[in-house]
Design a protein around this motif. Sequence first.
Motif, PDB file in Angstrom:
ATOM      1  N   VAL A   1      13.620   4.544   1.807  1.00 41.90           N
ATOM      2  CA  VAL A   1      13.809   3.098   1.695  1.00 41.90           C
ATOM      3  C   VAL A   1      12.619   2.510   0.952  1.00 41.90           C
ATOM      4  CG1 VAL A   1      14.021   0.933   2.989  1.00 41.90           C
ATOM      5  CG2 VAL A   1      15.154   3.009   3.827  1.00 41.90           C
ATOM      6  N   ASP A   2      12.873   1.688  -0.075  1.00 42.22           N
ATOM      7  CA  ASP A   2      11.770   1.101  -0.834  1.00 42.22           C
ATOM      8  C   ASP A   2      10.995   0.123   0.046  1.00 42.22           C
ATOM      9  OD1 ASP A   2      12.732  -1.843  -1.483  1.00 42.22           O
ATOM     10  OD2 ASP A   2      14.439  -0.542  -1.881  1.00 42.22           O
ATOM     11  N   PHE A   3       9.744  -0.134  -0.344  1.00 42.40           N
ATOM     12  CA  PHE A   3       8.859  -0.960   0.474  1.00 42.40           C
ATOM     13  C   PHE A   3       9.396  -2.373   0.687  1.00 42.40           C
ATOM     14  CE2 PHE A   3       5.340   2.041  -0.836  1.00 42.40           C
ATOM     15  CZ  PHE A   3       5.100   2.517   0.446  1.00 42.40           C
ATOM     16  N   ALA A   4      10.002  -2.957  -0.350  1.00 38.55           N
ATOM     17  CA  ALA A   4      10.483  -4.336  -0.218  1.00 38.55           C
ATOM     18  C   ALA A   4      11.530  -4.440   0.884  1.00 38.55           C
ATOM     19  CB  ALA A   4      11.053  -4.824  -1.543  1.00 38.55           C
ATOM     20  N   ARG A   5      12.462  -3.512   0.927  1.00 37.92           N
ATOM     21  CA  ARG A   5      13.479  -3.548   1.979  1.00 37.92           C
ATOM     22  C   ARG A   5      12.868  -3.181   3.333  1.00 37.92           C
ATOM     23  NH1 ARG A   5      18.414  -4.449  -0.014  1.00 37.92           N
ATOM     24  NH2 ARG A   5      18.676  -4.125  -2.257  1.00 37.92           N
ATOM     25  N   ALA A   6      11.953  -2.231   3.336  1.00 39.88           N
ATOM     26  CA  ALA A   6      11.316  -1.842   4.597  1.00 39.88           C
ATOM     27  C   ALA A   6      10.573  -3.013   5.225  1.00 39.88           C
ATOM     28  CB  ALA A   6      10.362  -0.676   4.361  1.00 39.88           C
ATOM     29  N   ALA A   7      10.034  -3.914   4.403  1.00 37.51           N
ATOM     30  CA  ALA A   7       9.273  -5.057   4.916  1.00 37.51           C
ATOM     31  C   ALA A   7      10.150  -6.082   5.607  1.00 37.51           C
ATOM     32  CB  ALA A   7       8.499  -5.725   3.775  1.00 37.51           C
ATOM     33  N   THR A   8      11.465  -5.986   5.462  1.00 35.96           N
ATOM     34  CA  THR A   8      12.361  -6.930   6.145  1.00 35.96           C
ATOM     35  C   THR A   8      12.642  -6.499   7.577  1.00 35.96           C
ATOM     36  OG1 THR A   8      14.431  -5.806   5.503  1.00 35.96           O
ATOM     37  CG2 THR A   8      13.508  -7.394   3.931  1.00 35.96           C
TER      38      THR A   8
ATOM     39  N   LEU B   1      13.763   1.880  15.379  1.00 34.83           N
ATOM     40  CA  LEU B   1      14.553   1.097  14.437  1.00 34.83           C
ATOM     41  C   LEU B   1      14.579   1.746  13.058  1.00 34.83           C
ATOM     42  CD1 LEU B   1      13.309  -2.489  15.360  1.00 34.83           C
ATOM     43  CD2 LEU B   1      15.638  -1.633  15.635  1.00 34.83           C
ATOM     44  N   SER B   2      13.513   2.456  12.709  1.00 34.94           N
ATOM     45  CA  SER B   2      13.429   3.075  11.386  1.00 34.94           C
ATOM     46  C   SER B   2      14.499   4.144  11.192  1.00 34.94           C
ATOM     47  CB  SER B   2      12.044   3.690  11.170  1.00 34.94           C
ATOM     48  OG  SER B   2      11.060   2.690  11.016  1.00 34.94           O
ATOM     49  N   ALA B   3      14.838   4.860  12.266  1.00 41.45           N
ATOM     50  CA  ALA B   3      15.813   5.944  12.146  1.00 41.45           C
ATOM     51  C   ALA B   3      17.175   5.443  11.672  1.00 41.45           C
ATOM     52  CB  ALA B   3      15.921   6.699  13.463  1.00 41.45           C
ATOM     53  N   PRO B   4      17.803   4.457  12.351  1.00 37.29           N
ATOM     54  CA  PRO B   4      19.092   3.972  11.840  1.00 37.29           C
ATOM     55  C   PRO B   4      18.963   3.273  10.490  1.00 37.29           C
ATOM     56  CG  PRO B   4      18.362   2.624  13.691  1.00 37.29           C
ATOM     57  CD  PRO B   4      17.454   3.815  13.637  1.00 37.29           C
TER      58      PRO B   4
ATOM     59  N   GLU C   1      19.108   5.896   7.893  1.00 36.87           N
ATOM     60  CA  GLU C   1      20.438   6.521   7.881  1.00 36.87           C
ATOM     61  C   GLU C   1      21.521   5.568   7.393  1.00 36.87           C
ATOM     62  OE1 GLU C   1      20.771   7.566  11.939  1.00 36.87           O
ATOM     63  OE2 GLU C   1      19.224   9.131  11.849  1.00 36.87           O
ATOM     64  N   GLY C   2      21.152   4.299   7.123  1.00 37.14           N
ATOM     65  CA  GLY C   2      22.119   3.329   6.655  1.00 37.14           C
ATOM     66  C   GLY C   2      22.946   2.694   7.750  1.00 37.14           C
ATOM     67  N   ARG C   3      22.586   2.940   9.021  1.00 31.15           N
ATOM     68  CA  ARG C   3      23.321   2.335  10.139  1.00 31.15           C
ATOM     69  C   ARG C   3      22.735   0.989  10.534  1.00 31.15           C
ATOM     70  NH1 ARG C   3      23.006   5.048  14.834  1.00 31.15           N
ATOM     71  NH2 ARG C   3      21.184   6.265  14.225  1.00 31.15           N
TER      72      ARG C   3
END
Length: 312
Positions: A121-128, A270-273, A276-278
């Motif tokens: 996951v790119d950083f920008a999306r991870a920051a949300t 929370l990072s796991a789903p 995985e796109g869930r």
Amino acid sequence: MRAVVVRSFGGPEALEVAEVALPGVGAGQVRVRVAAAGVNPVDALTRAGVLARAGLMAVREVTGIGWDVAGVVDAVGDKVTGFEPGQRVVGLRDRLDVDLGAYAQFAVLDAGALAPAPAGVDFARAATLPLNGLTAWQALDLLDLPAGASVLVTGAAGAVGGFAVELAALRGLRVVAVAGAGDEALVRSLGAEWFVPRTVPDVAAAVRELVPGGVDGALDAALLGVTALGAVRGRGVFVAVAGGSEPVGLRGIRVANVWVSADGAALERLSAPAQEGRLTLRLAGTLALERAGQAHERLAGGGLRGRLVLVP
């Protein structure tokens, strides 16, 4: 390094990009080179002085802004295990009374506030993920409903509400979502079983038509308060996501407010789903650190689906 700070409360123009010293790393702390920092309503409330006037923070000469962090570990302090320089991480800076926040090139957090970033996951999306994901997670913990129970989520298309719908569905809860009429397809895709447009004259009546007797619990991300309380059955449970918005617990309803706190262990769960796109990470757009004021103007304009992110 560059950081966004507030020296005098006000509108978006109060956000100042300043040159500040690189923060040191104490025992149990981790310094992160920030790749992305989420822009949240709490940041605007801090900037405007609303939280200071409410007694939630002291007035300071310099106030740091920003809670959500995604980036790379730059340095670790003594007694830190599990993190090392170069590691991709996400974290939540949950204190208001600090000189530096997440809107900066570097941020120092307690190791317990960090988790490995979702892989791929790119950083920008991870920051949300941190603030809104943890708020939804901790609110659902407060509801403490068993699988198969019904839950109302207001503001279901928003950042907290969207995570709440998905996480509730992942926990086996049956979700009634309240959102704008144009958001029905979105919230159903997130896992809502039922949908109620927020424009109906009586939200509680509309919910009770779908779930006779009322839902077992409500997660009030839209701050509807007593309007949503009527949808909850007697001796149910109601959780508000902002202080002061919670109604009186009529009919034996247990009422609570979620005061989000940094929790690296929960954030890792929370990072796991998410990887995985869930769990859907919704990015409304990215802006340079110097455009923090513009980001706050867009936030104030409303209508965002997902979060804006600053990229130092």
